[in-house]
Design an enzyme around this catalytic site. Structure first.
Site, PDB file in Angstrom:
ATOM      1  N   HIS A  66       0.860  -1.288  -0.020  1.00  0.00           N
ATOM      2  CA  HIS A  66       0.059  -0.101   0.013  1.00  0.00           C
ATOM      3  C   HIS A  66       1.052   1.171   0.123  1.00  0.00           C
ATOM      4  CE1 HIS A  66       0.661   0.529   4.454  1.00  0.00           C
ATOM      5  NE2 HIS A  66       0.348  -0.285   4.573  1.00  0.00           N
ATOM      6  N   ASP A  68      -0.139   4.347   1.025  1.00  0.00           N
ATOM      7  CA  ASP A  68      -0.528   5.530   2.077  1.00  0.00           C
ATOM      8  C   ASP A  68       0.277   5.190   3.339  1.00  0.00           C
ATOM      9  OD1 ASP A  68      -2.226   3.146   2.117  1.00  0.00           O
ATOM     10  OD2 ASP A  68      -3.650   4.258   3.419  1.00  0.00           O
ATOM     11  N   ASP A  92       6.065   0.969   7.876  1.00  0.00           N
ATOM     12  CA  ASP A  92       4.914   0.579   7.056  1.00  0.00           C
ATOM     13  C   ASP A  92       4.356   1.622   6.248  1.00  0.00           C
ATOM     14  OD1 ASP A  92       2.325  -0.692   6.978  1.00  0.00           O
ATOM     15  OD2 ASP A  92       1.427   0.403   8.784  1.00  0.00           O
ATOM     16  N   GLU A 122      -5.184   1.967   2.044  1.00  0.00           N
ATOM     17  CA  GLU A 122      -5.178   0.485   3.092  1.00  0.00           C
ATOM     18  C   GLU A 122      -5.377   1.143   4.452  1.00  0.00           C
ATOM     19  OE1 GLU A 122      -3.523  -2.508   5.375  1.00  0.00           O
ATOM     20  OE2 GLU A 122      -2.757  -0.491   5.526  1.00  0.00           O
ATOM     21  N   GLU A 123      -5.030   2.342   4.848  1.00  0.00           N
ATOM     22  CA  GLU A 123      -4.892   2.792   6.428  1.00  0.00           C
ATOM     23  C   GLU A 123      -6.299   3.141   6.722  1.00  0.00           C
ATOM     24  OE1 GLU A 123      -2.837   1.654   8.327  1.00  0.00           O
ATOM     25  OE2 GLU A 123      -0.641   2.035   7.515  1.00  0.00           O
ATOM     26  N   GLU A 151       3.935  -6.351   3.898  1.00  0.00           N
ATOM     27  CA  GLU A 151       3.815  -5.612   5.076  1.00  0.00           C
ATOM     28  C   GLU A 151       4.897  -5.814   5.881  1.00  0.00           C
ATOM     29  OE1 GLU A 151       1.475  -4.096   6.221  1.00  0.00           O
ATOM     30  OE2 GLU A 151      -0.285  -4.069   4.887  1.00  0.00           O
ATOM     31  N   HIS A 331       3.016   3.048  12.743  1.00  0.00           N
ATOM     32  CA  HIS A 331       2.235   4.165  13.503  1.00  0.00           C
ATOM     33  C   HIS A 331       2.680   4.942  14.393  1.00  0.00           C
ATOM     34  CE1 HIS A 331      -1.439   1.864  11.245  1.00  0.00           C
ATOM     35  NE2 HIS A 331      -0.205   2.007  10.540  1.00  0.00           N
TER      36      HIS A 331
END
Length: 357
Positions: A66, A68, A92, A122-123, A151, A331
């Site tokens: 992903h 984003d 990530d 995706e987030e 991932e 995150h």
């Protein structure tokens, strides 16, 4: 491929801000890079970029990542300390994107046909997930024999993923003045019984393909109240349940609701599914994923959490997670990826695609 060159490409990707719903610039960067490949055809669907080989090999691997990130933390910046690259998206999953881009623009694989998917959103809520929307609008594009989500997994297999379910449990009461509580029924007090049932819920630990999946059930919100002098006539308990991939969504729902139902039954009580996504089995008996496991030279573990491996489970395609970066740092303000993990992930996936042992 050296860790230093992968760090350089990861840094370039990190310098392009791509918080969810703002992936146009990074999608353009990826598209331009992919067009350098001599063996891939490149297509763009909004801010999702797909590159596909068209040879005569009998099996196809799909690799996805992903574009984003979550919003940045205050003061978060890109910096290099030793072999660690810090900054938003390092783990990530700008590092994983760098690995995929280098694979896509390197030599053509000699063992498998390959599809690369770089997708947006995706987030955020899965209704916006571009990979899921691609599956709805252009299902043939995701056709493959096995899928690998790049991932962050510290360059080891985190097999499959948990299923995820959110429930809203509405508990009814009867309004009254707080000075005369016997004339009403406090919905928040009744909801405490539901909270207690979830607190005592027996989550399973399930072993599949020698991978452990630890279930989790948590109350994540409690809403209720009318005014400071009114007994509330309704309360809502929101529950998040992560379940092992050996059960369907329906089975997981029935097991959880059976623990709640003894505390419901009054008019107005109800249980509503807010969101439900099935889990993905580890699939390590699949020949391609078994080969990946052998090349990674580390024991696979069950994925704690939900990834888009679940989408491939819905499509009946074996899928797993494998990429650079530590998922526990995702995150967080201290997110980083290392040169050695980037190099390791690239090396393993390159050997997989070309059949080198």
């Amino acid at each position: 491929m050296t860790g230093e060159s992968l760090i350089g490409l990861t840094t370039e990707l990190m310098e392009i801000q791509s918080v969810s719903r703002n992936e146009s610039e990074i999608a353009g960067f990826v598209e331009d890079r992919l067009k350098r490949s001599t063996w891939l055809s490149v297509s763009r669907f909004g801010d999702t970029v797909v590159a596909t080989s068209h040879g005569s090999k009998t099996k196809r691997i799909l690799l996805a990542g992903h574009l984003d990130t979550v919003p940045p933390s205050d003061g978060q910046s890109i910096r290099k300390e030793g072999e660690r690259l810090f900054g938003l998206g390092a783990s990530d999953m700008k590092g994983g994107l760098a690995v995929l881009l280098e694979l896509a623009t390197g030599p053509a694989p000699t063992k498998y046909e390959t599809t690369f998917v770089f997708y947006a959103c995706e987030e955020v809520d899965k209704s916006e997930n571009s990979l899921r929307n691609l599956a709805l609008d252009h299902p043939s594009i995701l056709g493959c024999d096995a899928a690998i989500l790049c991932e962050p997994t510290s360059a080891r297999i985190e097999a499959g993923c948990q299923g995820s379910m959110r429930l809203a449990v509405v508990v009814a009461g009867k309004r009254a003045h707080v000075a005369r509580p016997w004339m009403g029924e406090n919905a928040i007090h009744r909801s405490a019984q539901v909270v207690s049932a979830i607190t005592g819920y027996e989550n399973r630990i399930v072993n599949l393909d020698d991978c452990e999946y630890r279930e989790s059930t948590q109350v994540v919100a409690l809403h209720g109240g009318v005014a400071g002098n009114v007994i509330p006539d309704e309360a809502m308990v929101t529950i998040n349940h992560r379940f092992a991939p050996d059960v369907s969504g329906e089975e997981a729902y029935e097991r959880l609701v059976s623990a709640i139902e003894p505390h419901l039954g009054k008019p107005g009580d109800k249980v509503e599914i807010l969101d439900l996504t099935i889990g993905c089995p580890p699939g390590l008996s699949d020949p391609i994923l078994r080969e990946l496991s052998s090349l990674s030279e580390s024991k696979p573990v069950g994925k704690l959490g939900l990834t888009d491996a679940s989408l491939f489970a819905e499509l009946g395609i074996p899928a797993t997670n494998f990429g650079p970066g530590n998922s526990e740092l995702a995150h967080t303000p201290h997110e980083f990826v290392t040169e050695s993990e980037l190099e390791r992930a690239y090396d393993v996936l390159s050997k997989l695609l070309s059949g080198d042992s």
